[in-house]
Motif scaffolding. Sequence first.
Motif, PDB file in Angstrom:
ATOM      1  N   GLU A 173       0.690  -1.354   0.393  1.00  0.00           N
ATOM      2  CA  GLU A 173       0.209   0.137  -0.223  1.00  0.00           C
ATOM      3  C   GLU A 173       1.006   1.214   0.010  1.00  0.00           C
ATOM      4  OE1 GLU A 173      -2.286  -0.141   3.558  1.00  0.00           O
ATOM      5  OE2 GLU A 173      -3.922  -1.630   2.204  1.00  0.00           O
ATOM      6  N   LEU A 174       2.038   0.933   0.810  1.00  0.00           N
ATOM      7  CA  LEU A 174       2.691   2.178   0.493  1.00  0.00           C
ATOM      8  C   LEU A 174       3.461   2.635  -0.609  1.00  0.00           C
ATOM      9  CD1 LEU A 174       4.187   4.415   2.548  1.00  0.00           C
ATOM     10  CD2 LEU A 174       5.588   3.029   3.212  1.00  0.00           C
ATOM     11  N   LEU A 175       3.536   1.694  -0.664  1.00  0.00           N
ATOM     12  CA  LEU A 175       4.321   1.245  -2.141  1.00  0.00           C
ATOM     13  C   LEU A 175       3.243   2.192  -3.660  1.00  0.00           C
ATOM     14  CD1 LEU A 175       6.119   0.632  -4.889  1.00  0.00           C
ATOM     15  CD2 LEU A 175       5.523  -1.450  -4.925  1.00  0.00           C
ATOM     16  N   GLU A 176       1.796   1.798  -3.451  1.00  0.00           N
ATOM     17  CA  GLU A 176       1.103   2.688  -4.633  1.00  0.00           C
ATOM     18  C   GLU A 176       1.246   4.077  -4.599  1.00  0.00           C
ATOM     19  OE1 GLU A 176      -2.644   0.411  -3.829  1.00  0.00           O
ATOM     20  OE2 GLU A 176      -1.229  -1.692  -4.637  1.00  0.00           O
ATOM     21  N   HIS A 177       1.139   4.241  -2.839  1.00  0.00           N
ATOM     22  CA  HIS A 177       0.976   5.250  -2.466  1.00  0.00           C
ATOM     23  C   HIS A 177       2.657   6.424  -2.812  1.00  0.00           C
ATOM     24  CE1 HIS A 177      -0.068   9.221  -0.277  1.00  0.00           C
ATOM     25  NE2 HIS A 177       1.135   8.670   0.094  1.00  0.00           N
ATOM     26  N   THR A 178       3.667   6.160  -2.548  1.00  0.00           N
ATOM     27  CA  THR A 178       4.558   6.336  -3.528  1.00  0.00           C
ATOM     28  C   THR A 178       4.410   6.484  -5.134  1.00  0.00           C
ATOM     29  OG1 THR A 178       5.870   5.752  -1.217  1.00  0.00           O
ATOM     30  CG2 THR A 178       6.969   6.409  -3.302  1.00  0.00           C
ATOM     31  N   ALA A 179       3.756   5.929  -5.314  1.00  0.00           N
ATOM     32  CA  ALA A 179       4.190   6.011  -6.934  1.00  0.00           C
ATOM     33  C   ALA A 179       2.350   6.432  -7.391  1.00  0.00           C
ATOM     34  CB  ALA A 179       3.974   4.658  -6.964  1.00  0.00           C
ATOM     35  N   ALA A 180       1.808   7.054  -6.767  1.00  0.00           N
ATOM     36  CA  ALA A 180       0.472   8.540  -7.027  1.00  0.00           C
ATOM     37  C   ALA A 180       1.653   9.502  -6.707  1.00  0.00           C
ATOM     38  CB  ALA A 180      -0.382   7.850  -6.554  1.00  0.00           C
ATOM     39  N   SER A 181       2.227   9.177  -5.559  1.00  0.00           N
ATOM     40  CA  SER A 181       2.935  11.036  -5.251  1.00  0.00           C
ATOM     41  C   SER A 181       3.791  10.956  -6.318  1.00  0.00           C
ATOM     42  CB  SER A 181       4.069  10.684  -4.091  1.00  0.00           C
ATOM     43  OG  SER A 181       2.772  10.349  -2.665  1.00  0.00           O
ATOM     44  N   ILE A 182       4.723   9.731  -6.682  1.00  0.00           N
ATOM     45  CA  ILE A 182       5.396  10.388  -7.740  1.00  0.00           C
ATOM     46  C   ILE A 182       4.711  10.980  -8.938  1.00  0.00           C
ATOM     47  CG2 ILE A 182       7.279   9.353  -9.922  1.00  0.00           C
ATOM     48  CD1 ILE A 182       7.720   7.283  -7.395  1.00  0.00           C
ATOM     49  N   ALA A 183       3.676  10.198  -9.862  1.00  0.00           N
ATOM     50  CA  ALA A 183       2.885  10.290 -10.717  1.00  0.00           C
ATOM     51  C   ALA A 183       2.245  12.433 -11.183  1.00  0.00           C
ATOM     52  CB  ALA A 183       1.738   9.759 -10.948  1.00  0.00           C
ATOM     53  N   ARG A 221      10.878  14.730  -6.829  1.00  0.00           N
ATOM     54  CA  ARG A 221      10.314  13.689  -7.437  1.00  0.00           C
ATOM     55  C   ARG A 221      11.982  12.566  -7.956  1.00  0.00           C
ATOM     56  NH1 ARG A 221      10.193  14.251 -13.888  1.00  0.00           N
ATOM     57  NH2 ARG A 221      12.248  14.936 -13.820  1.00  0.00           N
ATOM     58  N   ALA A 222      12.812  12.904  -7.554  1.00  0.00           N
ATOM     59  CA  ALA A 222      14.573  12.225  -7.362  1.00  0.00           C
ATOM     60  C   ALA A 222      13.999  11.186  -6.146  1.00  0.00           C
ATOM     61  CB  ALA A 222      15.340  12.705  -7.409  1.00  0.00           C
ATOM     62  N   ALA A 223      13.971  11.820  -4.988  1.00  0.00           N
ATOM     63  CA  ALA A 223      13.211  11.422  -3.872  1.00  0.00           C
ATOM     64  C   ALA A 223      12.225  10.454  -3.519  1.00  0.00           C
ATOM     65  CB  ALA A 223      13.457  11.770  -2.908  1.00  0.00           C
ATOM     66  N   ALA A 224      11.424  10.714  -3.890  1.00  0.00           N
ATOM     67  CA  ALA A 224      10.894  10.156  -3.909  1.00  0.00           C
ATOM     68  C   ALA A 224      11.017   8.511  -5.130  1.00  0.00           C
ATOM     69  CB  ALA A 224       9.086  10.367  -4.726  1.00  0.00           C
ATOM     70  N   LEU A 225      11.306   8.893  -6.108  1.00  0.00           N
ATOM     71  CA  LEU A 225      11.431   7.364  -6.809  1.00  0.00           C
ATOM     72  C   LEU A 225      12.599   6.508  -6.177  1.00  0.00           C
ATOM     73  CD1 LEU A 225      12.117   9.336  -9.870  1.00  0.00           C
ATOM     74  CD2 LEU A 225      10.495   7.725 -10.026  1.00  0.00           C
ATOM     75  N   ALA A 226      13.907   6.744  -5.185  1.00  0.00           N
ATOM     76  CA  ALA A 226      14.541   6.129  -4.329  1.00  0.00           C
ATOM     77  C   ALA A 226      13.677   5.236  -3.376  1.00  0.00           C
ATOM     78  CB  ALA A 226      15.509   7.259  -4.086  1.00  0.00           C
ATOM     79  N   HIS A 227      13.025   5.930  -3.020  1.00  0.00           N
ATOM     80  CA  HIS A 227      12.066   5.494  -2.133  1.00  0.00           C
ATOM     81  C   HIS A 227      10.899   4.594  -2.049  1.00  0.00           C
ATOM     82  CE1 HIS A 227       9.954   4.635   1.574  1.00  0.00           C
ATOM     83  NE2 HIS A 227       8.364   5.825   1.066  1.00  0.00           N
ATOM     84  N   LEU A 231      10.659   0.146  -1.816  1.00  0.00           N
ATOM     85  CA  LEU A 231       9.875  -0.460  -1.086  1.00  0.00           C
ATOM     86  C   LEU A 231      10.361  -1.534  -2.049  1.00  0.00           C
ATOM     87  CD1 LEU A 231       7.789   2.967  -0.823  1.00  0.00           C
ATOM     88  CD2 LEU A 231       8.344   1.168   1.441  1.00  0.00           C
ATOM     89  N   GLN A 232       9.907  -0.839  -2.981  1.00  0.00           N
ATOM     90  CA  GLN A 232       9.836  -2.192  -4.217  1.00  0.00           C
ATOM     91  C   GLN A 232      10.846  -3.392  -3.820  1.00  0.00           C
ATOM     92  OE1 GLN A 232       7.614  -2.542  -7.430  1.00  0.00           O
ATOM     93  NE2 GLN A 232       8.346  -4.921  -7.016  1.00  0.00           N
ATOM     94  N   ALA A 233      11.852  -3.617  -3.155  1.00  0.00           N
ATOM     95  CA  ALA A 233      12.948  -4.340  -3.278  1.00  0.00           C
ATOM     96  C   ALA A 233      12.791  -4.859  -1.911  1.00  0.00           C
ATOM     97  CB  ALA A 233      14.077  -4.341  -3.444  1.00  0.00           C
ATOM     98  N   ARG A 234      12.170  -4.157  -0.877  1.00  0.00           N
ATOM     99  CA  ARG A 234      11.636  -4.018   0.348  1.00  0.00           C
ATOM    100  C   ARG A 234      10.428  -6.036  -0.179  1.00  0.00           C
ATOM    101  NH1 ARG A 234      10.845  -4.504   5.828  1.00  0.00           N
ATOM    102  NH2 ARG A 234       8.386  -4.713   6.880  1.00  0.00           N
ATOM    103  N   LEU A 235       9.735  -5.063  -0.817  1.00  0.00           N
ATOM    104  CA  LEU A 235       8.224  -5.616  -1.121  1.00  0.00           C
ATOM    105  C   LEU A 235       8.209  -6.947  -1.689  1.00  0.00           C
ATOM    106  CD1 LEU A 235       5.207  -6.237  -1.202  1.00  0.00           C
ATOM    107  CD2 LEU A 235       5.017  -4.835  -3.458  1.00  0.00           C
ATOM    108  N   GLY A 236       9.564  -6.795  -2.982  1.00  0.00           N
ATOM    109  CA  GLY A 236      10.310  -7.867  -3.642  1.00  0.00           C
ATOM    110  C   GLY A 236      10.561  -9.595  -2.115  1.00  0.00           C
TER     111      GLY A 236
END
Length: 329
Positions: A173-183, A221-227, A231-236
């Motif tokens: 869910e946090l990854l989805e929220h972060t992806a929305a913020s990046i958009a 945006r760069a910070a959000a992408l890194a975050h 998150l993607q790595a952690r979820l994986g």
Amino acid sequence: MFRMVGATEQSLAIPQAALRRGGGDTLAFGGASWSHLRAWLFLAERLQRAGDGDADVELALQRFGSPAQVRRLLRSEPRAMSEDAMPATTYAALVWWIEGLQASAALVVAILQRMPASARDGWPLEDQLRLLAGVAGEAGRRIAYLVLVLTRCRAPLLAARRAVTAACRPTGELLEHTAASIAVLHERVNRKEREIARHGLFGAHRKHERMAELHTLQKERAAALAHAGRLQARLGVLDALREEGAWLEPALDGAIAALAELRAAWTLFGAGISELRADALAGELVQPFDRVEVIAQWSALERAARSFAADAMSEFHLHSDRNWSITTP
């Protein structure tokens, strides 16, 4: 020359119980569940080193241990696996047990090879049989200790499995929220770039302000992408841990069952040796027996134990098509 009670069955009891049926020089203990357990430990350690772990996972790792922990132990205490006392962590205890099994098989082979010449080389048969009885007793003792620690580590391992499962949803869910913020940030950067382009060569002051605002948005945006990447790595890793974790309980059950069968085989072997000692004392060991198959089976067990020990101590490599990684800081 002498006969063995029950022909070769007593001598072959240990290899038959320890080796995988039809698997050649492979321990029954080292099946699919063992591979999944090693994968889980590897992923859990990777998660903890990256600082993305969980208290239950950390406790499980402390109690169970890992190949990396055993290698560190051996660097500080080179003889830790050859001592009589069992090491503290479960994984180290497994290595301690398997190295003891290898040594026991090698000793049995050595004794069987010398038995026909015992009368000539000054090593009485009674002493050899007493030594074999000691091997059986020590092997049973080690198995009893190992079953105890495997049973005790069940609760922390299963708690860690539940913690991993529980962590998957909020991380997703946090990854989805972060992806929305990046958009949103991406759109704001594009809009700011269009504003700057409209100013052209004029309005230098306003253009400078817009450039500063653009730079701030780009940093966000760069910070959000890194975050999001973290998150993607952690979820994986969490997803992989959840999949491997499904094998934790059957891995423990399978290990304990294999050890129980092996302990029963050592008991049977010890009983056979006791009968042989009684016959030796009575002077009744007069019939020859064929040692070739017996020695071959015990040699196979020694090779299987050596191979398993080397595998247990090696660096684990996860074979997966997942597109993720966690970098240790």
